[in-house]
Design a protein around this motif. Sequence first.
Motif, short mmCIF file in Angstrom:
data_model
loop_
_atom_site.label_atom_id
_atom_site.label_comp_id
_atom_site.label_asym_id
_atom_site.label_seq_id
_atom_site.Cartn_x
_atom_site.Cartn_y
_atom_site.Cartn_z
N MET A 31 0.85 -1.18 0.00
CA MET A 31 0.00 0.00 0.00
C MET A 31 0.89 1.24 0.00
O MET A 31 1.79 1.37 0.82
CB MET A 31 -0.89 -0.02 1.24
CG MET A 31 -1.82 1.16 1.35
SD MET A 31 -3.11 0.85 2.55
CE MET A 31 -2.71 2.04 3.78
N PRO A 32 0.65 2.17 -0.91
CA PRO A 32 1.49 3.37 -0.96
C PRO A 32 1.24 4.26 0.25
O PRO A 32 0.17 4.22 0.87
CB PRO A 32 1.05 4.07 -2.25
CG PRO A 32 -0.33 3.57 -2.50
CD PRO A 32 -0.40 2.18 -1.92
N ASN A 33 2.26 5.03 0.58
CA ASN A 33 2.09 5.97 1.68
C ASN A 33 1.15 7.09 1.24
O ASN A 33 1.36 7.73 0.22
CB ASN A 33 3.45 6.58 2.08
CG ASN A 33 4.30 5.58 2.81
OD1 ASN A 33 3.80 4.62 3.39
ND2 ASN A 33 5.60 5.79 2.79
N LEU A 34 0.13 7.29 2.04
CA LEU A 34 -0.82 8.35 1.75
C LEU A 34 -0.36 9.63 2.42
O LEU A 34 0.28 9.59 3.48
CB LEU A 34 -2.21 7.96 2.26
CG LEU A 34 -2.85 6.76 1.59
CD1 LEU A 34 -4.14 6.38 2.31
CD2 LEU A 34 -3.14 7.05 0.13
N PRO A 35 -0.68 10.78 1.84
CA PRO A 35 -0.30 12.05 2.48
C PRO A 35 -0.94 12.18 3.86
O PRO A 35 -2.06 11.72 4.10
CB PRO A 35 -0.85 13.10 1.52
CG PRO A 35 -1.06 12.39 0.22
CD PRO A 35 -1.35 10.96 0.57
N VAL A 36 -0.23 12.83 4.76
CA VAL A 36 -0.69 13.02 6.13
C VAL A 36 -2.10 13.63 6.19
O VAL A 36 -2.95 13.14 6.95
CB VAL A 36 0.32 13.87 6.95
CG1 VAL A 36 -0.26 14.30 8.29
CG2 VAL A 36 1.61 13.08 7.15
N PRO A 37 -2.40 14.67 5.39
CA PRO A 37 -3.76 15.21 5.47
C PRO A 37 -4.85 14.20 5.09
O PRO A 37 -5.91 14.18 5.70
CB PRO A 37 -3.75 16.38 4.48
CG PRO A 37 -2.32 16.76 4.37
CD PRO A 37 -1.55 15.48 4.53
#
Length: 117
Positions: free
Chosen positions: A1-7
Amino acid sequence: MPNLPVPVVTIGLLLLSNVFMTFAWYGHLKFKAAPLVTVILIYWGIAFFEYLLQVPANRIGHGYFSAAELKTIQEVITLSVFAVFSVLYLREPLMWNHLVGFALIAAGAFFVFHRWS
């Protein structure tokens, strides 16, 4: 799973936590005949799942967002989720004055997030 942006992670977790929170706080209003102790225990259990999502959301989001910004996001999401819940689940209409009040809170969010020079 790709890293999603913090927001995205923060807001997603806060949105999900608010669904649980809204049911925990207001879902029991359809079951007024149920004993209060039973309602408290059941809906406290629902609130547990809210905390499982809300605490990591604030942990992950803090640093990217300030505490004041996190609280503002939480309140805007809370009102949005509650508005849908109130109409669809409780079958209570939103009146014009509710919408004006919500809009004023959203205007307050503008001031929290606006970068003043």
